[in-house]
Structures are given as C-alpha cells and as structure tokens.
Design a protein around this motif. Structure first.
Motif, short mmCIF file in Angstrom:
data_model
loop_
_atom_site.label_atom_id
_atom_site.label_comp_id
_atom_site.label_asym_id
_atom_site.label_seq_id
_atom_site.Cartn_x
_atom_site.Cartn_y
_atom_site.Cartn_z
N UNK A 88 -12.96 14.85 41.70
CA UNK A 88 -11.94 14.91 42.75
C UNK A 88 -12.53 15.51 44.02
N UNK A 89 -13.39 16.51 43.84
CA UNK A 89 -14.03 17.13 45.01
C UNK A 89 -14.88 16.14 45.78
N UNK A 90 -15.52 15.21 45.06
CA UNK A 90 -16.32 14.19 45.73
C UNK A 90 -15.45 13.35 46.67
N UNK A 91 -14.27 12.95 46.19
CA UNK A 91 -13.37 12.16 47.03
C UNK A 91 -12.89 12.97 48.23
N UNK A 92 -12.62 14.26 48.02
CA UNK A 92 -12.15 15.11 49.12
C UNK A 92 -13.26 15.29 50.16
N UNK A 93 -14.49 15.51 49.70
CA UNK A 93 -15.62 15.65 50.63
C UNK A 93 -15.81 14.36 51.42
N UNK A 94 -15.80 13.22 50.73
CA UNK A 94 -16.00 11.94 51.39
C UNK A 94 -14.92 11.70 52.45
N UNK A 95 -13.65 11.92 52.09
CA UNK A 95 -12.55 11.66 53.02
C UNK A 95 -12.58 12.63 54.20
N UNK A 96 -12.84 13.91 53.93
CA UNK A 96 -12.84 14.92 54.99
C UNK A 96 -13.97 14.67 55.98
N UNK A 97 -15.17 14.42 55.45
CA UNK A 97 -16.32 14.19 56.33
C UNK A 97 -16.15 12.89 57.12
N UNK A 98 -15.64 11.87 56.45
CA UNK A 98 -15.46 10.59 57.14
C UNK A 98 -14.43 10.71 58.26
N UNK A 99 -13.34 11.41 58.01
CA UNK A 99 -12.32 11.57 59.05
C UNK A 99 -12.87 12.37 60.22
N UNK A 100 -13.75 13.33 59.94
CA UNK A 100 -14.35 14.12 61.01
C UNK A 100 -15.31 13.26 61.84
N UNK A 101 -16.07 12.39 61.17
CA UNK A 101 -17.05 11.57 61.86
C UNK A 101 -16.42 10.39 62.59
N UNK A 102 -15.56 9.66 61.88
CA UNK A 102 -15.05 8.38 62.41
C UNK A 102 -13.71 8.51 63.10
N UNK A 103 -12.89 9.49 62.72
CA UNK A 103 -11.57 9.61 63.31
C UNK A 103 -10.67 8.46 62.89
N UNK A 104 -9.58 8.24 63.62
CA UNK A 104 -8.61 7.20 63.24
C UNK A 104 -9.00 5.81 63.73
N UNK A 105 -10.20 5.39 63.39
CA UNK A 105 -10.65 4.06 63.83
C UNK A 105 -10.20 2.98 62.87
N UNK A 106 -10.20 1.77 63.37
CA UNK A 106 -9.85 0.61 62.57
C UNK A 106 -10.95 0.37 61.53
#
Length: 415
Positions: A88-106
C-alpha cells in the motif's frame, strides 16, 4: 459513514483483492514472491485521480485486501501485515510523488507527463518498496538480493503497464476518454480494435514461429487513428489474451527453453516494452492534437478580430513581403489579393522609406517588445497619408525570427 464513499472504496478493495490473489496464485514459485504484480496500479491510479483528503477509505480497503492475500495465499500471516503495508505504501509513494511532479495534467497529454509518470510509478516507488520488502522477508529466509530484484522489477513493470490503463478508467477520466472516443469515426475505431484483437489472438494461440512483433502494427494504427483511449483498450486486450495464453502454455514464448516463471517474467517485459513504445507516441499525438486545437481556436479568434477591425493587420515575412492583409486594407484602396505577395516597402512614401526600413529591422531585434513608428503611406489612388504601425516579432518553434505582425492605423486627421 458516508455511503457514497464507502461502497466505491469497498469495490476498489475487492478489485485489488482479485488482482492480487490472481497474480499470487499464478506467478508465485519456489516459495518466493510473485513474479508479476499489478494490484498496486489499481490503487495508485485511484489515488492519483482523487483529492488527498479522500485517500483514507481506499487505502484501508486495499490494505485489508493485501494483508488477506499475503496471509492466505502468499508468505503467511507472519509477514502479512508489514508486507501489506509495503504494498500500500508503494501506491501512496507513487501517487504522492506523481501528483507533486505532474500536477493535475491530462493523462498521456505530453511527453513531460510520461517522463514524470515513469520516474514516480516505475522507478522510485518500486525501488523503495522493494528495498523494504527484501529487508522484511529476509527474516523468513528469503535472499535479500533476489527478493529485491524480483519485487522491484515485477512491481515496476506492472505499474508501468497497467497504471495508465487504470488511470484512464477511473471515474475522473473515464468520461473524458469516452468523449474522445466518441469524436472518432466509430466504424473505424471498432474495426481497428477488432483487427488488433484478431492479430493478438492469432499470435498467442500458436507457437510455430516468433510472431511477437505482429501485434505492434495494429496497435500503432490505433494510437494514430483512435488516440489514448484506443491504446488503453488495445494494451488491455494484449495483456489479457497474451497473459492467459502464456499461463496456459500457448503462444510464441513457449519456443524458449525458460522455466514457467521465466516465461511469465518475459511476457511482462514484452508487455512493458509495448507500453513504453506506444505511450510516448500517444502522449506526443495528444500534445500535438491539443496544440492544433488551440491553434485553430486562436486562428479563428484572430480572423474574427482582423476581419472586423478598422485597423489594417499585416503579417510580413522577414524581408517585408506581405503574407496576410486584413479586409480593412480597403481603406488604402487595395484588395487583399493585391497586397499578398507584395513587399510593404512599395506602400511607403520614398522620403520615409529609409526610416521605415530601419524601424522594420528594429522590430526584428526587439524580440517580444512592440515597436511603434510613423510614416507617410501611399494609397492606391496615389494619395499620401500619415499612418502609424505597431509591430512585433513572430518567432518559429526554434525561437528564430519568422516575420513581423503589424497593426497599421490611419492618423492623418490627427497629424
């Protein structure tokens, strides 16, 4: 408890359980961890598509599912809780880091989005989770190095392959994807997807030759003609058909002398290679489509302004040749056809030509700044009238001078 949030989270947990149980039952060998893993992509995609304040229920639901699968079908109840927390932590890390890097992009909207996605989902999260999992599982006798490699590679390939599909199928993006598909020629879309399915089924129901390259061709056509929604569906078809066939002993992968576990691993590498070949193409096409749409909208607005403006709007080449003249050129007594292809220097009084030429070159050197200058212009009837020009440089995609955009106004009365 909010029922509207509880049941979607429960459904997500059930989907996570089915995915995790399936891969553990089919791809876990020699008492080790599963070679294939894509349950993380289900939770990661869901977290990426919802606000952080609504992460709790999905995390709990998938966490319970992960613990049950690990304890019941996996490595036992001793490590079920810590290993479930790591998954579960892997999914949280992936989602958190991705949202920080990419933001609300399409999703799949640009190559930058794809690069940030690969870093967050396919590199950082699996490596961190793999290191923690190897350390925990060393206490039950599993070798650290082999466990780390199997965990990190299996999770990375699964995340890269299935997270984009899962993300496009989330509630936030599903309607957008269906709307995009609805804009396409439906007969063509169905035909191309059917072709991809037929070729994929043909390749993976026989093992008389190394035909793994064949599904790539219809999938590239799908990427060009249907877009990201079609690519997601074609990848899903390849994953299901190819995965079931390989696990059942069919397909060209059976030509190798590898063990069953190595064949499953090879299929996952093959699938990830297809994904990482198609997704950059899809992302670039999506970005170009967006830019073309913006260009059309901009051009439409520009033409409406130009056609209804009392000022004369000219688009000039670097040498001063007129590429476009707005309809208001009639105030000088000219038609648009008479001006296009003509050098603007022929419209200026000879006594003011040197000064106007210097102003033109100044505009080329001023970058994004507007240059204003006055001069006497010659109308079609030969009359000399005072005009002022506001000119700005036009640059190409490499930042080089491509011409001048000028707005010309008659100021003869004021002068």
């Amino acid at each position: 408890m909010d029922v509207q949030r509880f049941f979607p989270a429960l459904l997500l947990g059930c989907l996570y359980f089915v995915a995790a149980a399936g891969v553990v039952a089919l791809t876990r060998f020699d008492g080790g961890i599963a070679y294939l893993w894509f349950a993380t992509s289900i939770l990661a995609a869901d977290l990426m598509s919802r606000p952080k304040r609504r992460w709790t229920l999905p995390i709990i639901a998938c966490g319970v599912a992960s613990v049950i699968v690990t304890g019941w079908l996996g490595l036992g109840w001793t490590v079920a809780l810590p290993l479930g927390a790591i998954n579960i932590g892997e999914a949280v890390i992936a989602a958190s880091l991705f949202r920080r890097l990419a933001g609300p992009r399409r999703p799949l909207g640009s190559l930058a989005w794809l690069l940030q996605f690969v870093v967050a989902v396919g590199v950082v999260a699996p490596i961190v989770a793999g290191g923690l999992a190897a350390a925990i599982l060393s206490f039950v006798g599993l070798p650290i190095a082999k466990t780390f490699v199997t965990f990190a590679v299996g999770h990375a390939l699964g995340n890269l392959t299935f997270t984009p599909i899962a993300l496009l199928l989330t509630r936030k993006h599903r309607k957008e994807m269906l709307r995009d598909l609805g804009r396409r020629n439906k007969i063509e879309a169905v035909g191309l997807l059917a072709l991809a399915l037929i070729i994929t089924s043909y390749v993976f129901t026989r093992h008389s030759g190394p035909l793994l390259f064949l599904p790539i061709f219809p999938m590239i056509l799908v990427a060009f003609r249907i877009g990201r929604g079609g690519v997601a569906l074609s990848i899903a078809m390849l994953a299901v058909v190819g995965g079931v066939a390989t696990a059942s002993g069919y397909g060209p992968i059976q030509l190798t002398d590898a063990t069953f576990g190595q064949q499953i691993e090879f299929f996952q590498f093959y699938l990830a290679t297809i994904v990482l070949t198609l997704l950059p193409v899809t992302a670039d096409l999506e970005n170009r489509s967006r830019l073309h749409r913006q260009l059309r909208e901009s051009e439409t607005g520009y033409r409406m302004i130009a056609e209804h403006s009392t000022d004369l709007i000219l688009s000039l080449k670097v040498d001063g040749t007129i590429r476009y003249a707005s309809p208001s050129c009639r105030q000088l007594g000219y038609d648009q056809a008479q001006l296009i292809g003509r050098n603007c220097s022929t419209l200026i009084d000879p006594d003011h030509l040197a000064e106007a030429a210097a102003a033109h070159f100044r505009s080329l050197e001023m970058g994004g700044k507007t240059n204003r200058f006055e001069y006497l212009a010659i109308t079609a009837s030969g009359e000399r009238r005072w005009h002022e020009t506001h000119a700005r440089l036009i640059v190409d995609e490499d930042g080089n001078a491509d011409g001048i955009l000028s707005i010309v106004r008659d100021i003869h009365t004021q002068k």
